[in-house]
Design an enzyme around this catalytic site. Structure first.
Site, PDB file in Angstrom:
ATOM      1  N   ASP A  26       0.869  -1.163   0.000  1.00  0.00           N
ATOM      2  CA  ASP A  26       0.000   0.000   0.000  1.00  0.00           C
ATOM      3  C   ASP A  26       0.916   1.226   0.000  1.00  0.00           C
ATOM      4  OD1 ASP A  26      -2.431   1.551   0.331  1.00  0.00           O
ATOM      5  OD2 ASP A  26      -1.870   1.776   2.441  1.00  0.00           O
ATOM      6  N   ASP A  28      -0.201   5.101   0.908  1.00  0.00           N
ATOM      7  CA  ASP A  28      -0.470   6.160   1.880  1.00  0.00           C
ATOM      8  C   ASP A  28      -0.456   5.628   3.310  1.00  0.00           C
ATOM      9  OD1 ASP A  28      -0.815   7.908  -0.263  1.00  0.00           O
ATOM     10  OD2 ASP A  28      -2.954   7.426  -0.414  1.00  0.00           O
ATOM     11  N   ASP A 202      -1.291  -0.269   6.148  1.00  0.00           N
ATOM     12  CA  ASP A 202      -1.631   0.352   7.428  1.00  0.00           C
ATOM     13  C   ASP A 202      -3.112   0.276   7.751  1.00  0.00           C
ATOM     14  OD1 ASP A 202      -3.021   3.419   6.975  1.00  0.00           O
ATOM     15  OD2 ASP A 202      -2.135   2.429   5.251  1.00  0.00           O
TER      16      ASP A 202
END
Length: 241
Positions: A26, A28, A202
Site C-alpha cells: 500500500d 499512503d 496500514d
C-alpha cells in the site's frame, strides 16, 4: 525471482506459468507518512484552485469516511479530480511536479525505501497497490524505484483530461484483490503461480488483500488493523518511528 510468464517449458515445449514472489505495498501511511490524495487536494487549495473552506470540509469528510471504512470511492474520485478537470492537464502536471518536490519527497523515509529495495534485491516482484488514483501516485511510485503500480485508473476524455469517473475496477478494499488478480492474469499467472506473497498495509480497508497473501504485514497500522494483527499473530512493522 521474477521470470517471464511466457517462458517455454524446457522439457515439454509447452507454455507454462512460472512461479514468482510478490511484494505488494500500500502507499499512503504505509510507505509515506501521509495520504497523498488528501495532501494533493490541500496542495491544489494552496494554488488557489479551490475554495479553501469548502474544500477542506469536504476533504475532511471523505478522509474520515475512508478511515472508518465507509468511503464511497466513486463519489470521492469525482470530488478529488475536480481541480484537474477544471485546470487541465498541462497545469495539473506542472503543479504535480511542485507537489513532488515540496510535499512528497521531503516525506519519504529511508527506512521505507530500504524495505522496498530489500525485496527488489531478493528478486521479488514489487508492486504498489493503492486506492489513490494513478495521476497522483505514478510519480510517487517512480520516486520509490517501483515500475509496477496498481492504482485507481481514471476515465479520460479525448484530450486526456479525467472525466471524474473510474475506469475499470477501483483498487479499493476487495477491489485490490481483483486488480492484483487482473495484473497476474495479464502476465499469464494466477495466485497458484505465486510462490510467496507479502502485503504491507496500514489500513483496515486493506483487510481483504491482507487475508489473501501468504505474509500480511500490518505496517504503521491503524488501531483496528493493529488489533487484528495482534489477534492473528501477523507481523507489525513501524517505518516512521
Amino acid at each position: 525471482m521474477t521470470t517471464s510468464p511466457n517462458a517455454t517449458a524446457a522439457t515439454t515445449g509447452s507454455q507454462a506459468p512460472q512461479s514468482i514472489r510478490l511484494a505488494l505495498f500500500d502507499l499512503d501511511h504505509t510507505l509515506i507518512p501521509l495520504d497523498s490524495d488528501y495532501a494533493w487536494g490541500e496542495f491544489t487549495v494552496a494554488q488557489g484552485w479551490r475554495d479553501a473552506a469548502t474544500f477542506s470540509l469536504a476533504n475532511d469528510r471523505f478522509y474520515a469516511a475512508y478511515k472508518a471504512g465507509t468511503l464511497d470511492i466513486h463519489e470521492y474520485v469525482h470530488f478529488a479530480t475536480a481541480a484537474v478537470r477544471e485546470q487541465g492537464m498541462l497545469a495539473a502536471n506542472e503543479a504535480h511536479e511542485r507537489f513532488m518536490q515540496e510535499v512528497i519527497r521531503p516525506a519519504m523515509r529511508e527506512k521505507a525505501l530500504a524495505v522496498v529495495k530489500a525485496h527488489q534485491a531478493a528478486g521479488d516482484q514489487v508492486v504498489i497497490v493503492t486506492a489513490t488514483n494513478a495521476f497522483v501516485t505514478r510519480p510517487i511510485a517512480t520516486a520509490f524505484g517501483v515500475d509496477e503500480l496498481i492504482a485507481i485508473d481514471l476515465e479520460t476524455d479525448a484530450a486526456g483530461t479525467p472525466t471524474g469517473l473510474i475506469r475499470g475496477v477501483p483498487s479499493f478494499r476487495e477491489g485490490k484483490v481483483a486488480r492484483v488478480e487482473q495484473w497476474l492474469a495479464a502476465r499469464g499467472l494466477n495466485w497458484a503461480s505465486v510462490a510467496h506473497s507479502t502485503f504491507y498495509s496500514d489500513s483496515i480497508n486493506d483487510l481483504p488483500l491482507l487475508e489473501k497473501v501468504h505474509e500480511p504485514v500490518a505496517t504503521n497500522p491503524d488501531d483496528r488493523l493493529k488489533a487484528i494483527a495482534l489477534e492473528r499473530g501477523w507481523r507489525i512493522l513501524n517505518l516512521f518511528e
